[in-house]
Design an enzyme around this catalytic site. Structure first.
Site, PDB file in Angstrom:
ATOM      1  N   ASP A  67     -18.399  12.964  11.023  1.00  0.00           N
ATOM      2  CA  ASP A  67     -18.523  11.999   9.935  1.00  0.00           C
ATOM      3  C   ASP A  67     -18.512  12.742   8.600  1.00  0.00           C
ATOM      4  OD1 ASP A  67     -19.162  10.129   8.092  1.00  0.00           O
ATOM      5  OD2 ASP A  67     -21.012   9.440   9.046  1.00  0.00           O
ATOM      6  N   GLU A  91     -14.093   9.405  10.144  1.00  0.00           N
ATOM      7  CA  GLU A  91     -14.501   8.208   9.394  1.00  0.00           C
ATOM      8  C   GLU A  91     -13.999   8.264   7.958  1.00  0.00           C
ATOM      9  OE1 GLU A  91     -18.482   6.658   9.883  1.00  0.00           O
ATOM     10  OE2 GLU A  91     -18.508   5.796   7.888  1.00  0.00           O
ATOM     11  N   ASP A 145     -22.489  10.904  18.128  1.00  0.00           N
ATOM     12  CA  ASP A 145     -22.427   9.886  17.072  1.00  0.00           C
ATOM     13  C   ASP A 145     -22.791  10.541  15.729  1.00  0.00           C
ATOM     14  OD1 ASP A 145     -22.225   7.286  16.098  1.00  0.00           O
ATOM     15  OD2 ASP A 145     -24.320   6.794  16.544  1.00  0.00           O
ATOM     16  N   HIS A 146     -21.956  10.377  14.739  1.00  0.00           N
ATOM     17  CA  HIS A 146     -22.234  10.892  13.379  1.00  0.00           C
ATOM     18  C   HIS A 146     -22.547  12.387  13.318  1.00  0.00           C
ATOM     19  CE1 HIS A 146     -22.093   6.974  11.464  1.00  0.00           C
ATOM     20  NE2 HIS A 146     -22.794   6.488  12.470  1.00  0.00           N
ATOM     21  N   HIS A 168     -18.595   0.720  13.355  1.00  0.00           N
ATOM     22  CA  HIS A 168     -20.018   1.104  13.401  1.00  0.00           C
ATOM     23  C   HIS A 168     -20.859  -0.066  12.881  1.00  0.00           C
ATOM     24  CE1 HIS A 168     -20.030   5.589  14.008  1.00  0.00           C
ATOM     25  NE2 HIS A 168     -18.741   5.302  14.005  1.00  0.00           N
ATOM     26  N   SER A 181     -24.403  -4.205  15.360  1.00  0.00           N
ATOM     27  CA  SER A 181     -25.435  -4.999  16.041  1.00  0.00           C
ATOM     28  C   SER A 181     -25.519  -6.394  15.424  1.00  0.00           C
ATOM     29  CB  SER A 181     -26.803  -4.311  15.920  1.00  0.00           C
ATOM     30  OG  SER A 181     -26.911  -3.287  16.886  1.00  0.00           O
ATOM     31  N   SER A 189     -28.997  -0.711  17.186  1.00  0.00           N
ATOM     32  CA  SER A 189     -30.166  -1.493  16.749  1.00  0.00           C
ATOM     33  C   SER A 189     -30.504  -2.639  17.702  1.00  0.00           C
ATOM     34  CB  SER A 189     -29.929  -2.053  15.345  1.00  0.00           C
ATOM     35  OG  SER A 189     -29.786  -1.002  14.429  1.00  0.00           O
ATOM     36  N   HIS A 226     -25.487  -0.015   9.114  1.00  0.00           N
ATOM     37  CA  HIS A 226     -26.417   0.391  10.172  1.00  0.00           C
ATOM     38  C   HIS A 226     -27.780  -0.278  10.027  1.00  0.00           C
ATOM     39  CE1 HIS A 226     -23.533   3.828  10.328  1.00  0.00           C
ATOM     40  NE2 HIS A 226     -23.660   3.571  11.603  1.00  0.00           N
ATOM     41  N   GLY A 227     -28.462  -0.391  11.144  1.00  0.00           N
ATOM     42  CA  GLY A 227     -29.843  -0.855  11.114  1.00  0.00           C
ATOM     43  C   GLY A 227     -29.981  -2.366  11.289  1.00  0.00           C
TER      44      GLY A 227
HETATM   45  O1  G3H Z   1     -25.712   5.302  13.282  1.00  0.00           O
HETATM   46  C1  G3H Z   1     -26.836   5.637  13.561  1.00  0.00           C
HETATM   47  C2  G3H Z   1     -27.345   5.380  14.932  1.00  0.00           C
HETATM   48  O2  G3H Z   1     -27.921   4.120  15.042  1.00  0.00           O
HETATM   49  C3  G3H Z   1     -28.276   6.483  15.361  1.00  0.00           C
HETATM   50  O3  G3H Z   1     -29.476   6.425  14.695  1.00  0.00           O
HETATM   51  O4  G3H Z   1     -29.941   8.734  13.843  1.00  0.00           O
HETATM   52  O5  G3H Z   1     -31.777   7.084  14.240  1.00  0.00           O
HETATM   53  O6  G3H Z   1     -30.588   8.138  16.159  1.00  0.00           O
HETATM   54  P1  G3H Z   1     -30.498   7.673  14.732  1.00  0.00           P
HETATM   55  P1  13P Z   2     -26.228  -0.662  14.562  1.00  0.00           P
HETATM   56  O1  13P Z   2     -27.361  -0.117  13.731  1.00  0.00           O
HETATM   57  O2  13P Z   2     -25.672  -1.905  13.941  1.00  0.00           O
HETATM   58  O3  13P Z   2     -26.605  -0.863  15.967  1.00  0.00           O
HETATM   59  O4  13P Z   2     -25.046   0.420  14.518  1.00  0.00           O
HETATM   60  C1  13P Z   2     -25.091   1.538  15.369  1.00  0.00           C
HETATM   61  C2  13P Z   2     -24.062   2.556  15.013  1.00  0.00           C
HETATM   62  O5  13P Z   2     -23.139   2.338  14.266  1.00  0.00           O
HETATM   63  C3  13P Z   2     -24.198   3.877  15.652  1.00  0.00           C
HETATM   64  O6  13P Z   2     -23.272   4.778  15.158  1.00  0.00           O
HETATM   65 ZN    ZN Z   3     -22.738   4.558  13.131  1.00  0.00          ZN
END
Ligand code: G3H
Ligand code: 13P
Ligand code: ZN
Length: 324
Positions: A116, A146, A94-95, A226, A229, A272, A190-191
């Site tokens: 990304d 992306e 992811d990312h 993305h 949540s 999240s 995000h978040g």
């Molecule tokens: O998009 C971000 C994801 O929720 C991952 O978050 O970098 O805190 O693991 P993180």
């Molecule tokens: P949320 O923070 O909305 O759960 O998104 C997660 C996400 O996009 C991970 O790449």
């Molecule tokens: Zn994401």
């Protein structure tokens, strides 16, 4: 030493997305970094017979260790079989923000990676994404790119406000890079604080007009959402009730995600909501049993809560239940 995801029993996302596009549902991409999360994801997806993408951020990879993660993914495949149903499982970065981290994941058994480059210029994003695609495709690893920047925090990259995807750019990007799927920005973030809304105000709807225009420009091409949540009030309330403090946390209404899942959106990212459900249950358990100090006694209930959350997503939101 290099490892192929095929030897680990994993699959890439190509077939998953093809079926999700035809069936008008979305594959869940659930983030994990620990034992209880991966157990819960697999249990929920086996119980609901849903294909699944196990998703690992760069930070999660650093936290959990790349070698341990590979064994966890292998364990997940065997665990699913043990539970009685062989669901397709992809392991996705992811990312990813550099060629090097993507290459390292391809070499260590990931079946799919995201590069990304959305915070770079259009040209630089194309160049970086193309380089990752050329490497990954040699090993039949699928790649997500992306275009457009989500508001909030994208790993190390902090975006002040949302920069919606420009549909005029999507065809050229996909054609020049050769990516297998494209994450777009249509108002998610995000978040747990996705929108700043005042008392009585409605959550602004996602920009389905942009999504539809991207679909029109890229017929049959898998789109990724993305920041999806829902930030369910029951978990926010429980966290606040049992000693936490989350003010103004708000997410994407499920109805909008259902609509997205029925479109060309083939992958929906959820992190999240899992964090909130887990934290809510841990807080509740420790609040009610202040003398408890065996981690299994508070992580176990949190894991059960996660199973319920993921089942709910597969069955009632993404429509992926019964598709494996
Ligand atoms: O998009 C971000 C994801 O929720 C991952 O978050 O970098 O805190 O693991 P993180
Ligand atoms: P949320 O923070 O909305 O759960 O998104 C997660 C996400 O996009 C991970 O790449
Ligand atoms: Zn994401």
């Amino acid at each position: 030493m290099s490892y192929s995801y095929k030897d680990l029993g994993l699959v890439n996302t190509r077939e998953m997305f093809k079926e999700a596009m035809e069936g008008k549902y979305a594959i869940p991409a659930y983030n994990f970094n620990n034992l209880e999360q991966i157990q819960a994801i697999i249990t929920a997806c086996v119980k609901t017979k849903s294909p699944v993408i196990l998703q690992v951020s760069k930070g999660a990879r650093e936290y959990a260790n790349a070698t341990i993660l590979r064994h966890m993914a292998m364990g997940a495949v065997e665990f699913a079989e043990e539970l009685g149903y062989k669901v397709p499982i992809a392991l996705h970065l992811d990312h990813g923000d550099t060629f090097e981290v993507c290459k390292s994941c391809v070499d260590s058994g990931f079946s799919s990676v995201m590069i990304d480059g959305s915070h770079h210029s259009f040209e630089e994003n194309i160049e970086l994404t193309k380089k990752v695609v050329e490497y990954a495709h040699k090993y039949d690893v699928t790649v997500e790119g992306e275009l457009g920047v989500l508001a909030g925090i994208e790993d190390d990259v902090v975006a002040e406000k949302s920069n919606y995807t420009n549909p005029d750019e999507v065809e050229e990007f996909v054609q020049k890079t050769g990516v297998d799927s494209l994450a777009i920005s249509i108002g998610t973030s995000h978040g747990a604080y996705k929108f700043k809304i005042k008392e009585g105000e409605e959550i602004p709807p996602l920009r389905f007009d942009i999504l539809e225009e991207c679909e029109r420009r890229l017929p049959g091409f898998p789109i990724v959402l993305h920041g999806a949540s829902s930030v369910m009030p029951k978990y926010v309330d429980a966290i606040n009730k049992y000693g936490g403090k989350l003010d103004g946390a708000v997410g994407i209404p499920e109805e909008q995600l259902r609509k997205a899942a029925a479109s060309a959106v083939c992958k929906i990212n959820i992190d999240s909501d899992g964090r909130l459900a887990f934290t809510a249950k841990v807080r509740e358990t420790l609040w009610n049993k202040p003398d408890e100090f065996d981690p299994r006694k508070y992580l176990g209930p949190a894991r059960s809560e996660l199973v319920e959350l993921y089942k709910h997503k597969c069955e009632k939101v993404l429509g992926s239940a019964g598709r494996a």
